[in-house]
Structures are given as C-alpha cells and as structure tokens.
Design a protein around this motif. Structure first.
Motif, PDB file in Angstrom:
ATOM      1  N   VAL A 122       0.850  -1.190   0.000  1.00 14.96           N
ATOM      2  CA  VAL A 122       0.000   0.000   0.000  1.00 14.96           C
ATOM      3  C   VAL A 122       0.887   1.242   0.000  1.00 14.96           C
ATOM      4  N   GLN A 123       0.691   2.104  -0.998  1.00 18.15           N
ATOM      5  CA  GLN A 123       1.421   3.366  -1.070  1.00 18.15           C
ATOM      6  C   GLN A 123       0.612   4.438  -0.332  1.00 18.15           C
ATOM      7  N   LEU A 124       1.197   5.010   0.696  1.00 19.98           N
ATOM      8  CA  LEU A 124       0.486   5.996   1.504  1.00 19.98           C
ATOM      9  C   LEU A 124       0.472   7.352   0.807  1.00 19.98           C
ATOM     10  N   GLU A 125      -0.672   7.990   0.828  1.00 27.16           N
ATOM     11  CA  GLU A 125      -0.824   9.298   0.201  1.00 27.16           C
ATOM     12  C   GLU A 125       0.029  10.335   0.934  1.00 27.16           C
ATOM     13  N   ASP A 126       0.398  11.386   0.218  1.00 32.22           N
ATOM     14  CA  ASP A 126       1.335  12.396   0.718  1.00 32.22           C
ATOM     15  C   ASP A 126       0.738  13.793   0.562  1.00 32.22           C
ATOM     16  N   PRO A 127      -0.263  14.137   1.382  1.00 33.04           N
ATOM     17  CA  PRO A 127      -0.931  15.442   1.218  1.00 33.04           C
ATOM     18  C   PRO A 127      -0.030  16.645   1.438  1.00 33.04           C
ATOM     19  N   GLU A 128       1.058  16.500   2.185  1.00 32.32           N
ATOM     20  CA  GLU A 128       1.971  17.616   2.439  1.00 32.32           C
ATOM     21  C   GLU A 128       3.095  17.688   1.406  1.00 32.32           C
ATOM     22  N   ASN A 129       3.104  16.765   0.471  1.00 26.87           N
ATOM     23  CA  ASN A 129       4.048  16.785  -0.657  1.00 26.87           C
ATOM     24  C   ASN A 129       5.510  16.814  -0.229  1.00 26.87           C
TER      25      ASN A 129
END
Length: 310
Positions: free
Chosen positions: A239-246
């Motif tokens: 599972v690739q975790l999302e990166d909202p803070e980029n």
C-alpha cells in the motif's frame, strides 16, 4: 530519487578517475574549455550517453542512445557510472554528453532546498537552476517517484491511507530502508517536520531492494521507501500511503544534455522518445531487468521496435 544517490565508494572512485582521464577538453561549465561558451551546434555526429548504477537508468540510456543511433548519430554508452555526484561530475567535465535524469532529484542537486511539488513547476525550476553549458529537453510523462509503503496487513491493522495517519501509531513501528531515507526531506526528516511522525526504530537496509522487501514482508519493519516503477509494489500488494503535504518530489524522466551536443535533430529525437515513455511501460521494462535479468540493451531494442519514432 533516493536510490540514485547510493554510494558505491570503490566503484565511484574508479569511475571518477577513469572518466577524468578520458574526458575531453576540461570543464566547459567552469570556463576551462572553449566549448562552454559555444552555442548549440547545428549538427552532432557523435555522443556519449551515461547512466547511473541502477537498471532503470541504464535502460533509459540505451533507449535514448539507440534512438539517436537510428538517426545516424555515433553513440557510445558509458554505463553504470555510479551515484548522482559521480555522473554529474562526468557530464560537467565532458566525459559524457547526455544522461537520463529525474526532474525533482536533479532540481535538488542544483538547487538545494527546492520546494516545488508540481511536476511542471519542478521542471521549470530545474531549467532555471542549470548552470551554463547544461540543458534539459522535454520532460516525459513517465515518472519514477519515491513512495512510502506498508503491507496491506499493516494498513488494515492501523487503518492507514495517508502519511498523516502514521502519527498516531508510528511510535510502535519500525521503519527501514536506505541511509538516505533516514536523513532526507523525502524521508524521515520530512515525516517528522510535516507530519509529526517519529518511529520507534530505524533499520538501515537498502533502497527499495531485497533487504527492505524481505524485512517489510516479514514484518521486521512496518514502513519503507520504495519507487513507483518497482513491480515489487504491485506483486506484493503493498500500500502506497498518500502524501498530502508533498514531501515526496515529482520525478519525471528528463534527458540532461550538454549544450555543446544539443542540436535541433538531437533534441527532436530525445523529445520523441520522452513523449512515448509511460510510467506503466517503464515499470514493465524495469521488471524485465530486475526480475527477468534481461540486458538493458535488449530491453531498449524491444521497446523501440514497439514504439517506432516518426
């Protein structure tokens, strides 16, 4: 990309000495050669293409090089030069003239602390950060980016979808991966600063390689850094975790070329190749090398046969 900064000390040292010995005409980027102030040539008849010390870079170098050879350019491959610092030294001193690069990683090399998170902004910033004597041609839609992964079991256990979700549980988790991932913004430093994430322990293993893969699947570590073109992600249902803070920069494929070897014809050929590359196709090509143990030159020949240039 973190992977391309791994240091192979002995090999890198040999590569630097060998390249310096065969490099032509000093360093045009520091004014040691007349070539540095020369405009782009009208015609280029020969070119040396370099690549880093991992299979994807070598495949891309072969694709770009074989495409140029098909247009009548004499091409020499300088394969497996080493890490970014080593191959950048080679293109600066003229030992090589062309390299496959990655927008965000190259931008960070030339402009420390760059914060661009949009792929077009990163590409534009890279063009502005390059020293005189180096240019990039068009970026490709294909990208190979850092990604932070967990197993599906770990994601389900802690209800993880985003890097932000790690904050509540990270003190009970062990992270692992490359030495670079431990200290970089696109790694533990960024996780702590942007997400408040701190792990119980960090195990230095490898950059998305077999050590990290085994440790992750055996639950010896729960979090690691992989790369989006690695088939191991899909093959193991990671599972690739999302990166909202980029914190993870965009890394589109882009040819980096010396101005003294960038003619209109050369640029047109490189752009035609870049336009046809996709992340999905690149993932398959890397799998053929890393899993199937096929040679980069043969993989590139196949790809060009299936994607003829107009």
């Amino acid at each position: 990309m973190l992977r391309s900064t791994l240091v192979r000390t002995a090999l890198a040292g040999v590569a630097v000495l060998g390249l310096a010995a065969c490099g032509g005409g000093g360093d045009p980027l520091s004014g040691d050669s007349d070539a540095g102030s020369s405009p782009a040539p009208d015609k280029v008849t020969s070119i040396t293409v370099g690549s880093a010390d991992f299979s994807e870079s070598q495949i891309l170098a072969e694709i770009y090089g074989q495409a140029l050879a098909s247009k009548g350019v004499e091409v020499k491959q300088q394969s497996n030069i080493g890490n970014r610092e080593t191959y950048m030294a080679a293109i600066k001193d003229g030992s090589v003239h062309l390299l496959p690069e990655y927008t965000g990683a190259a931008l960070d090399y030339f402009k420390k602390g760059a914060t661009e998170t949009d792929e077009n902004a990163a590409y534009d910033a890279l063009k502005g950060a390059l020293p005189s004597g180096l240019e990039v041609t068009d970026k490709s839609p294909a990208a190979d980016e850092d990604t932070i992964v967990v197993t599906k079991a770990t994601a389900d256990k802690y209800n993880l979808k985003s890097l932000a979700d790690l904050k509540a549980v990270s003190k009970d988790m062990v992270a692992g991966g490359s030495s670079e991932f431990k200290v970089r913004e696109a790694g533990l430093k960024g996780l702590k600063e942007k997400y408040g994430v701190e792990f119980k322990e960090y195990k230095t293993l490898d950059a998305g390689g077999p050590l990290s893969t085994k440790a992750l699947l055996d639950n010896q570590i729960q979090v690691s850094n992989f790369f989006t073109t690695q088939s191991v992600i899909k093959d193991n249902n990671l599972v690739q975790l999302e990166d909202p803070e980029n914190i993870l920069p965009p890394n589109n494929i882009v040819p980096l070329i010396r101005t003294d070897h960038k003619s209109d014809d050369i640029a047109a050929t490189l752009n035609a190749v870049s336009a046809k590359l996709t992340t999905d196709s690149l993932t398959e090509l890397v799998k053929r090398a890393d899993v199937g143990k096929e040679q980069p030159a043969a993989i590139a020949k196949d790809w060009l046969a299936q994607n003829p240039l107009t």
